[in-house]
Design a protein around this motif. Structure first.
Motif, mmCIF file in Angstrom:
data_model
loop_
_atom_site.group_PDB
_atom_site.id
_atom_site.type_symbol
_atom_site.label_atom_id
_atom_site.label_comp_id
_atom_site.label_asym_id
_atom_site.label_seq_id
_atom_site.Cartn_x
_atom_site.Cartn_y
_atom_site.Cartn_z
ATOM 1 N N GLY A 1 0.815 -1.216 0.000
ATOM 2 C CA GLY A 1 0.000 0.000 0.000
ATOM 3 C C GLY A 1 0.847 1.263 0.000
ATOM 4 O O GLY A 1 0.566 2.218 -0.728
ATOM 5 N N LEU A 2 1.896 1.261 0.820
ATOM 6 C CA LEU A 2 2.781 2.435 0.854
ATOM 7 C C LEU A 2 3.480 2.648 -0.482
ATOM 8 O O LEU A 2 3.574 3.776 -0.976
ATOM 9 C CB LEU A 2 3.813 2.283 1.972
ATOM 10 C CG LEU A 2 3.272 2.379 3.397
ATOM 11 C CD1 LEU A 2 4.339 1.971 4.400
ATOM 12 C CD2 LEU A 2 2.765 3.776 3.687
ATOM 13 N N TYR A 3 3.963 1.550 -1.084
ATOM 14 C CA TYR A 3 4.631 1.680 -2.383
ATOM 15 C C TYR A 3 3.648 2.088 -3.473
ATOM 16 O O TYR A 3 4.004 2.861 -4.363
ATOM 17 C CB TYR A 3 5.362 0.395 -2.755
ATOM 18 C CG TYR A 3 6.733 0.316 -2.140
ATOM 19 C CD1 TYR A 3 7.732 1.219 -2.510
ATOM 20 C CD2 TYR A 3 7.041 -0.620 -1.173
ATOM 21 C CE1 TYR A 3 8.982 1.176 -1.940
ATOM 22 C CE2 TYR A 3 8.291 -0.674 -0.594
ATOM 23 C CZ TYR A 3 9.257 0.227 -0.981
ATOM 24 O OH TYR A 3 10.499 0.182 -0.416
ATOM 25 N N ALA A 4 2.424 1.598 -3.418
ATOM 26 C CA ALA A 4 1.420 2.008 -4.408
ATOM 27 C C ALA A 4 1.167 3.508 -4.298
ATOM 28 O O ALA A 4 1.068 4.210 -5.312
ATOM 29 C CB ALA A 4 0.123 1.227 -4.201
ATOM 30 N N ARG A 5 1.088 3.981 -3.075
ATOM 31 C CA ARG A 5 0.869 5.416 -2.877
ATOM 32 C C ARG A 5 2.064 6.236 -3.368
ATOM 33 O O ARG A 5 1.904 7.279 -4.002
ATOM 34 C CB ARG A 5 0.623 5.679 -1.404
ATOM 35 C CG ARG A 5 0.214 7.074 -1.115
ATOM 36 C CD ARG A 5 -0.208 7.218 0.308
ATOM 37 N NE ARG A 5 -0.564 8.603 0.551
ATOM 38 C CZ ARG A 5 -1.084 9.040 1.647
ATOM 39 N NH1 ARG A 5 -1.323 8.196 2.627
ATOM 40 N NH2 ARG A 5 -1.376 10.298 1.798
ATOM 41 N N LEU A 6 3.276 5.752 -3.073
ATOM 42 C CA LEU A 6 4.473 6.437 -3.560
ATOM 43 C C LEU A 6 4.517 6.437 -5.081
ATOM 44 O O LEU A 6 4.851 7.441 -5.711
ATOM 45 C CB LEU A 6 5.734 5.767 -3.012
ATOM 46 C CG LEU A 6 6.031 5.965 -1.545
ATOM 47 C CD1 LEU A 6 7.197 5.090 -1.128
ATOM 48 C CD2 LEU A 6 6.331 7.417 -1.265
ATOM 49 N N TRP A 7 4.220 5.303 -5.673
ATOM 50 C CA TRP A 7 4.266 5.171 -7.129
ATOM 51 C C TRP A 7 3.250 6.109 -7.772
ATOM 52 O O TRP A 7 3.537 6.773 -8.755
ATOM 53 C CB TRP A 7 3.990 3.732 -7.527
ATOM 54 C CG TRP A 7 4.153 3.498 -8.987
ATOM 55 C CD1 TRP A 7 3.173 3.459 -9.932
ATOM 56 C CD2 TRP A 7 5.371 3.285 -9.690
ATOM 57 N NE1 TRP A 7 3.703 3.241 -11.159
ATOM 58 C CE2 TRP A 7 5.051 3.129 -11.044
ATOM 59 C CE3 TRP A 7 6.705 3.218 -9.305
ATOM 60 C CZ2 TRP A 7 6.017 2.909 -12.011
ATOM 61 C CZ3 TRP A 7 7.655 2.987 -10.263
ATOM 62 C CH2 TRP A 7 7.308 2.840 -11.597
ATOM 63 N N ARG A 8 2.037 6.161 -7.201
ATOM 64 C CA ARG A 8 0.996 7.037 -7.728
ATOM 65 C C ARG A 8 1.441 8.490 -7.642
ATOM 66 O O ARG A 8 1.227 9.271 -8.571
ATOM 67 C CB ARG A 8 -0.294 6.841 -6.938
ATOM 68 C CG ARG A 8 -1.524 6.948 -7.773
ATOM 69 C CD ARG A 8 -2.819 6.647 -7.033
ATOM 70 N NE ARG A 8 -2.742 5.485 -6.171
ATOM 71 C CZ ARG A 8 -2.984 5.515 -4.860
ATOM 72 N NH1 ARG A 8 -3.342 6.634 -4.264
ATOM 73 N NH2 ARG A 8 -2.884 4.426 -4.134
ATOM 74 N N GLY A 9 2.080 8.863 -6.537
ATOM 75 C CA GLY A 9 2.536 10.244 -6.361
ATOM 76 C C GLY A 9 3.635 10.620 -7.334
ATOM 77 O O GLY A 9 3.716 11.756 -7.785
ATOM 78 N N ARG A 10 4.489 9.673 -7.697
ATOM 79 C CA ARG A 10 5.587 9.961 -8.630
ATOM 80 C C ARG A 10 5.138 9.935 -10.082
ATOM 81 O O ARG A 10 5.699 10.625 -10.903
ATOM 82 C CB ARG A 10 6.714 8.964 -8.439
ATOM 83 C CG ARG A 10 7.428 9.142 -7.138
ATOM 84 C CD ARG A 10 8.682 8.314 -7.132
ATOM 85 N NE ARG A 10 9.309 8.294 -5.842
ATOM 86 C CZ ARG A 10 10.151 9.217 -5.410
ATOM 87 N NH1 ARG A 10 10.455 10.231 -6.155
ATOM 88 N NH2 ARG A 10 10.681 9.130 -4.209
ATOM 89 N N SER A 11 4.141 9.121 -10.384
ATOM 90 C CA SER A 11 3.727 9.005 -11.780
ATOM 91 C C SER A 11 2.733 10.087 -12.187
ATOM 92 O O SER A 11 2.502 10.300 -13.358
ATOM 93 C CB SER A 11 3.130 7.622 -12.047
ATOM 94 O OG SER A 11 1.953 7.437 -11.283
ATOM 95 N N THR A 12 2.131 10.774 -11.221
ATOM 96 C CA THR A 12 1.215 11.858 -11.531
ATOM 97 C C THR A 12 2.028 13.075 -11.932
ATOM 98 O O THR A 12 2.871 13.536 -11.172
ATOM 99 C CB THR A 12 0.341 12.200 -10.305
ATOM 100 O OG1 THR A 12 -0.320 11.025 -9.874
ATOM 101 C CG2 THR A 12 -0.656 13.281 -10.634
ATOM 102 N N PRO A 13 1.786 13.577 -13.145
ATOM 103 C CA PRO A 13 2.545 14.765 -13.548
ATOM 104 C C PRO A 13 2.213 15.940 -12.642
ATOM 105 O O PRO A 13 1.061 16.211 -12.361
ATOM 106 C CB PRO A 13 2.105 15.027 -14.991
ATOM 107 C CG PRO A 13 0.935 14.157 -15.244
ATOM 108 C CD PRO A 13 0.846 13.158 -14.145
#
Length: 133
Positions: free
Chosen positions: A109-121
């Motif tokens: 869950g933490l990595y999904a949130r991090l990934w979402r935050g980095r992939s959002t322009p």
């Protein structure tokens, strides 16, 4: 005295390792270079819980305590220090597996949130308007 201090140091190292396994993704958010270290630590921690093995740090701590003339303990670090406080009756196999799954899900869950935050322009701030000369 020296062996007792070393055993206590291993105990603190073990606790730090477990905390890193549980919530290391939060550190990775600030220090992305820790990603491979955290993934390896999390895989190790979840693997130890999944197979029901005892971590080598537990063995090392017990050996150092024996050399210091103290008695060690049976089982693993979690059973002795954490489960004794949370689960006084002892750590059963299903609880041990549940802890491993919980750590896995928390970090996923933490990595999904991090990934979402980095992939959002991210919107780039507009430069200040130029003043007419």
């Amino acid at each position: 005295m020296r062996y007792r201090c070393l055993a206590d140091a291993v105990l603190l190292l073990h606790l730090g390792f477990i905390l890193f396994v549980i919530a290391g993704a939060l550190l990775v958010a600030r220090r992305p270079r820790l990603l491979p270290w955290h993934l390896a630590a999390a895989a190790w921690g979840v693997g130890i819980e999944a197979v029901g093995a005892v971590c080598p740090l537990t063995w090392l701590e017990n050996r150092l305590r024996a050399l210091a003339g103290q008695s060690g303990y049976g089982g693993g670090f979690i059973e002795h220090y954490v489960a004794a406080a949370i689960y006084p009756a002892g750590l059963t196999r299903p609880v041990q597996v549940a802890l491993g799954v919980a750590v896995l899900l928390l970090n996923a869950g933490l990595y999904a949130r991090l990934w979402r935050g980095r992939s959002t322009p991210r919107a780039r701030p507009e430069p200040p308007p130029r003043l007419p000369i």
